[in-house]
Design a protein around this motif. Structure first.
Motif, short mmCIF file in Angstrom:
data_model
loop_
_atom_site.label_atom_id
_atom_site.label_comp_id
_atom_site.label_asym_id
_atom_site.label_seq_id
_atom_site.Cartn_x
_atom_site.Cartn_y
_atom_site.Cartn_z
N MET B 196 -17.15 47.95 48.92
CA MET B 196 -15.79 48.75 49.04
C MET B 196 -14.56 47.99 49.82
SD MET B 196 -16.82 51.40 47.52
CE MET B 196 -15.36 52.92 47.63
N THR B 197 -15.03 47.22 50.73
CA THR B 197 -13.97 46.41 51.44
C THR B 197 -13.36 45.28 50.31
OG1 THR B 197 -15.40 46.51 53.45
CG2 THR B 197 -13.71 44.55 53.02
N LEU B 198 -14.27 44.81 49.65
CA LEU B 198 -13.66 43.92 48.24
C LEU B 198 -12.81 44.80 47.46
CD1 LEU B 198 -16.46 41.76 47.47
CD2 LEU B 198 -14.44 40.90 48.79
N LEU B 199 -13.23 45.86 47.12
CA LEU B 199 -12.51 47.03 46.09
C LEU B 199 -11.00 47.19 46.83
CD1 LEU B 199 -12.50 48.61 43.47
CD2 LEU B 199 -13.30 50.44 45.07
N LEU B 200 -11.02 47.48 48.25
CA LEU B 200 -9.89 47.98 48.56
C LEU B 200 -8.93 46.64 48.60
CD1 LEU B 200 -8.17 49.95 50.50
CD2 LEU B 200 -8.85 48.82 52.24
N ILE B 201 -9.28 45.63 49.13
CA ILE B 201 -8.40 44.22 49.20
C ILE B 201 -8.10 43.85 47.68
CG2 ILE B 201 -8.40 41.41 49.71
CD1 ILE B 201 -10.56 42.48 51.78
N PHE B 202 -8.91 43.93 46.63
CA PHE B 202 -8.49 43.55 45.44
C PHE B 202 -7.55 44.55 44.77
CE2 PHE B 202 -12.51 41.16 44.41
CZ PHE B 202 -12.03 39.89 44.62
N SER B 203 -7.65 45.82 45.00
CA SER B 203 -6.82 46.64 44.53
C SER B 203 -5.40 46.58 44.98
CB SER B 203 -7.30 48.19 44.80
OG SER B 203 -8.43 48.50 44.18
N TYR B 204 -5.22 46.53 46.50
CA TYR B 204 -3.80 46.19 46.93
C TYR B 204 -3.10 44.86 46.36
CZ TYR B 204 -3.68 50.22 49.86
OH TYR B 204 -3.56 51.60 50.67
N THR B 205 -4.09 43.89 46.40
CA THR B 205 -3.64 42.65 45.99
C THR B 205 -3.00 42.62 44.29
OG1 THR B 205 -5.19 41.41 47.40
CG2 THR B 205 -4.27 40.09 45.60
N LYS B 206 -3.66 43.26 43.56
CA LYS B 206 -3.52 43.60 42.16
C LYS B 206 -2.10 44.31 42.00
CE LYS B 206 -5.42 43.32 37.81
NZ LYS B 206 -6.21 42.29 37.41
N LEU B 207 -2.01 45.29 42.85
CA LEU B 207 -0.58 46.10 42.87
C LEU B 207 0.52 45.50 43.65
CD1 LEU B 207 -2.65 49.61 42.75
CD2 LEU B 207 -1.77 48.22 40.88
N GLY B 208 0.26 44.30 44.06
CA GLY B 208 1.54 43.51 44.82
C GLY B 208 1.70 43.96 46.40
N GLY B 209 0.56 44.46 46.91
CA GLY B 209 0.63 44.77 48.48
C GLY B 209 0.62 46.20 48.80
N VAL B 210 0.48 46.58 50.26
CA VAL B 210 0.35 47.89 50.52
C VAL B 210 1.62 48.87 50.12
CG1 VAL B 210 -0.26 49.54 52.47
CG2 VAL B 210 -1.30 47.40 52.26
N THR B 211 2.80 48.33 50.78
CA THR B 211 3.90 49.16 50.72
C THR B 211 4.42 49.21 48.98
OG1 THR B 211 4.55 48.61 52.81
CG2 THR B 211 6.43 49.27 51.30
N VAL B 212 4.43 48.18 48.47
CA VAL B 212 4.64 48.09 47.04
C VAL B 212 3.77 49.07 46.19
CG1 VAL B 212 4.87 46.67 45.17
CG2 VAL B 212 5.60 45.67 47.25
N ALA B 213 2.62 48.99 46.50
CA ALA B 213 1.60 49.75 45.68
C ALA B 213 2.09 51.45 45.94
CB ALA B 213 0.27 49.56 46.08
N HIS B 214 1.99 51.52 47.23
CA HIS B 214 2.44 53.12 47.48
C HIS B 214 3.83 53.38 47.09
CE1 HIS B 214 -0.49 52.89 51.30
NE2 HIS B 214 -0.96 52.74 50.45
N GLN B 215 4.62 52.76 47.01
CA GLN B 215 6.03 53.18 46.36
C GLN B 215 5.91 53.28 44.90
OE1 GLN B 215 8.53 49.82 47.96
NE2 GLN B 215 9.23 50.89 49.67
N ALA B 216 5.30 52.43 44.33
CA ALA B 216 5.07 52.65 42.75
C ALA B 216 4.28 53.72 42.75
CB ALA B 216 4.09 51.46 42.28
N LEU B 217 3.56 54.08 43.47
CA LEU B 217 2.67 55.36 43.18
C LEU B 217 3.54 56.73 43.63
CD1 LEU B 217 -0.07 56.76 42.52
CD2 LEU B 217 -0.62 56.80 44.88
N THR B 218 4.43 56.46 44.50
CA THR B 218 5.34 57.77 44.60
C THR B 218 6.16 57.93 43.59
OG1 THR B 218 5.04 56.95 47.17
CG2 THR B 218 7.21 58.30 46.56
N GLN B 219 6.68 56.79 42.97
CA GLN B 219 7.51 56.86 41.92
C GLN B 219 7.16 57.29 40.67
OE1 GLN B 219 9.03 52.84 42.08
NE2 GLN B 219 10.29 53.05 43.54
N LEU B 220 5.60 57.49 40.82
CA LEU B 220 5.13 57.89 39.32
C LEU B 220 5.05 59.48 39.41
CD1 LEU B 220 1.65 55.94 38.54
CD2 LEU B 220 3.74 56.24 37.04
N SER B 221 5.51 60.24 40.48
CA SER B 221 5.68 61.40 40.45
C SER B 221 6.08 62.20 39.06
CB SER B 221 5.99 62.13 41.82
OG SER B 221 7.51 61.64 41.89
N ALA B 222 7.17 61.32 38.67
CA ALA B 222 7.96 61.87 37.32
C ALA B 222 7.03 61.74 36.21
CB ALA B 222 9.20 60.83 37.32
#
Lengths: 33, 532
Positions: B196-222
């Motif tokens: 699970m630790t590796l899953l968290l690290i890989f997921s955030y890395t894949k999506l460009g970092g913590v803030t970038v990933a969260h912002q992209a998810l927020t923008q998906l609300s449309a």
């Protein structure tokens, strides 16, 4: 950190605080019992 | 899957280690002295991970991870309850008293503890029967979670995946019994922690970092489908609209049902009675808190973030729910197989196998003891020691496994989180008021305990068959009798029974206690001996 809803932030904060509580409680009472 | 041979080798290595640890546990518990010494010197890491690995299953990772992809990060409220209620309150408030009173009364199972505390054989039989007949619903959810990942990883038929998984776990439970379970649980918990630790690290890395990933998810609300938006879905980084269909389902069923229900889980409560000292409970709080945060916190965060991955991926180009063909239970398996490197898929495969095995082994054992100890010993042998109870326990395990597998084949898609929440909610309404009374209220009477359990059980059944639309419509009894899917209107059709039946069950316990005969003072003194 990209999240605007304060309810989600509160959930995040409570997760961290409750984990910290578990860590501190475990350390303080490590040899008690 | 590029290389089935390598995965098979890793799997064989994993099963070999499990077998070896089971053997080590067996060797260390040959004499009573060994048992006592091993008990005193056992590392709290093993104790905490054993509890955590039993608590967290594929249901939490695959089922609730997929549910987070559907509902969003609001599921982090469940993570908070998992840590604060499932670890801190469970260990510090409930655990110590359960251990003391369980030892004072010589109780070996959860129904036996309640039965001896309230001097009622009925409670043991009724509790044992509920566990034996309804725990397979939760076990099936765990098995489905494992089989769905096997299906996506090996691209084999789901039914075949379910059968393979069941055979592996069944062989392990029947051959190993309780010996070495703590060692194997701790090993499995360690694998889960790494995965699970590796899953968290890989997921955030894949999506460009913590803030970038969260912002992209927020923008998906449309991109929230119109149908979901009309039910209250506001996006994946915000809570559903207050009072909406989605809000009630998330808060009452998913968060409260599972978050509170954990306190009255028979397979978890019984572990407090097998701990050798309250010192271990204190130490286990530290490790358990971190473990649960890394399990459910990561699963729910990654589940929600999977929407960004699927939407931005040219092969999918849509949100997680649509990418998984509408089946929530397939979201995490498809995400891991698609987004992660092949070697990590192997690691995650072991993570899920470990999560399923550590939980299901306890389930099957609890089902078996509910037949062997709570029903056979209590009603056939009338409490006398006999040589038949163990074979009966084994028969109970096999029958429990068969019911579980049958449910695994028959249950519909997107069922893992719902089935888990139903079982947790049922345990809360049936057992929790009596359990709290047993541990904290000397004045609670036998009649009150029985009444609250019956109100909890019958109330939950009524709610599922006639009120909560998702289940009442599927079960069809309300439609058959009254020619409509549910007896009530909004919002009750989406309010979970734990909001109504649990308070009703607790109120019953209090009121009946005021008007019925108290238990003998000597018995109460025996129960609470050494309890501070």
């Amino acid at each position: 950190l990209g999240i605007k809803d304060p309810q989600i932030w509160l959930a995040y904060l409570l997760c961290v605080l409750s984990t910290l509580f578990c860590i501190i409680y475990g350390m303080v009472n490590w040899n008690k019992g | 899957m590029d290389n089935i041979f390598i995965l098979t080798l890793i799997l064989a290595g994993y099963l070999f280690v499990i077998g070896y640890l089971g053997y080590c546990g067996y060797r260390k518990t040959k004499t009573t002295l060994d048992y006592l010494v091993a008990g005193r010197s056992i590392h709290p890491y093993i104790m905490a991970l054993s509890y955590g690995a039993t608590f967290i299953s594929t249901s939490a990772i695959v089922g609730f991870g997929g549910t987070a992809a559907f509902f969003g990060m609001g599921l982090l409220w469940l993570t908070f309850l998992n840590i604060f209620v499932g670890i801190a309150i469970a260990f510090i408030v409930f655990g110590k008293r359960t251990r003391h009173i369980g030892h004072n009364l010589d109780a070996h199972t959860f129904p036996e503890l309640l039965s001896k505390r309230f001097q009622s054989p009925f409670i043991q039989g009724f509790g044992g029967l509920i566990i034996f007949l309804l725990m397979p619903l939760y076990s099936a959810a765990v098995l489905i979670g494992a089989a769905r990942f096997l299906e996506a990883t090996f691209t084999i038929d789901y039914n075949m995946a379910l059968l393979i998984y069941t055979l592996i776990i069944c062989a392990y439970v029947l051959a190993g019994g309780l010996k070495g379970v703590m060692y194997t649980d701790a090993f499995q918990g360690s694998i889960m922690l790494i995965g699970m630790t590796l899953l968290l690290i890989f997921s955030y890395t894949k999506l460009g970092g913590v803030t970038v990933a969260h912002q992209a998810l927020t923008q998906l609300s449309a991109q929230v489908p119109e149908k979901l938006a009309s039910l209250g879905h506001t996006g994946w980084t915000s809570m559903p609209k207050l009072g909406s269909n989605f809000w009630w389902t998330l808060v009452s069923t998913i968060v409260m049902g599972v978050g509170i229900g954990v306190l009255a889980q028979p397979q978890l409560a019984v572990r407090f009675m097998t701990v050798k000292s309250s010192k271990e409970l204190n130490r286990a709080v530290l490790i358990g808190g971190i473990f649960i945060l890394m399990m459910t916190g990561v699963a729910f965060t990654v589940g929600a973030l999977s929407n960004v991955y699927f939407f931005n991926h040219p092969e999918f180009g849509k949100i997680s729910l649509l990418a998984a063909g509408g089946n929530i239970d397939k979201i995490i398996p498809i995400y891991v197989n698609s987004a992660m490197p092949v070697w990590f898929v192997y690691i995650f495969m072991l993570t899920l196998l470990a999560a399923a095995m550590s939980t299901t082994s306890s389930h099957f054992h609890t089902m078996g003891t509910s037949v062997g100890r709570d029903l056979f010993d209590r009603y056939i042998l009338k409490g006398k020691k006999g040589s038949y109870s163990v074979p009966i326990t084994r028969v109970g395990i096999v029958v429990g496994v068969l019911i579980t597998v049958l449910l695994g084949y028959k249950l519909p898609g997107s069922i893992i989180a719902i089935a888990t929440a139903i079982f947790f909610g049922l345990c809360a309404s049936v057992f929790l008021p009596a359990f709290i009374g047993a541990l904290f209220f000397k004045g609670m009477t036998k009649t009150a305990a029985i009444s609250s359990m019956l109100v909890g059980f019958l109330g939950t059944a009524f709610w599922l068959f006639f009120i909560h639309q998702k289940e009442s419509a599927a079960l069809g009894l309300c439609q058959f009798i009254f020619n409509k899917p549910t007896l009530v209107g909004y919002p009750w059709v989406v309010v979970d029974q734990i909001f109504v039946i649990l308070p009703l069950s607790a109120l019953t316990a209090i009121i009946v206690s005021l008007f019925t005969k108290k238990l003998p003072r000597e018995h109460i003194n025996d129960c609470f001996k050494h309890v501070k």
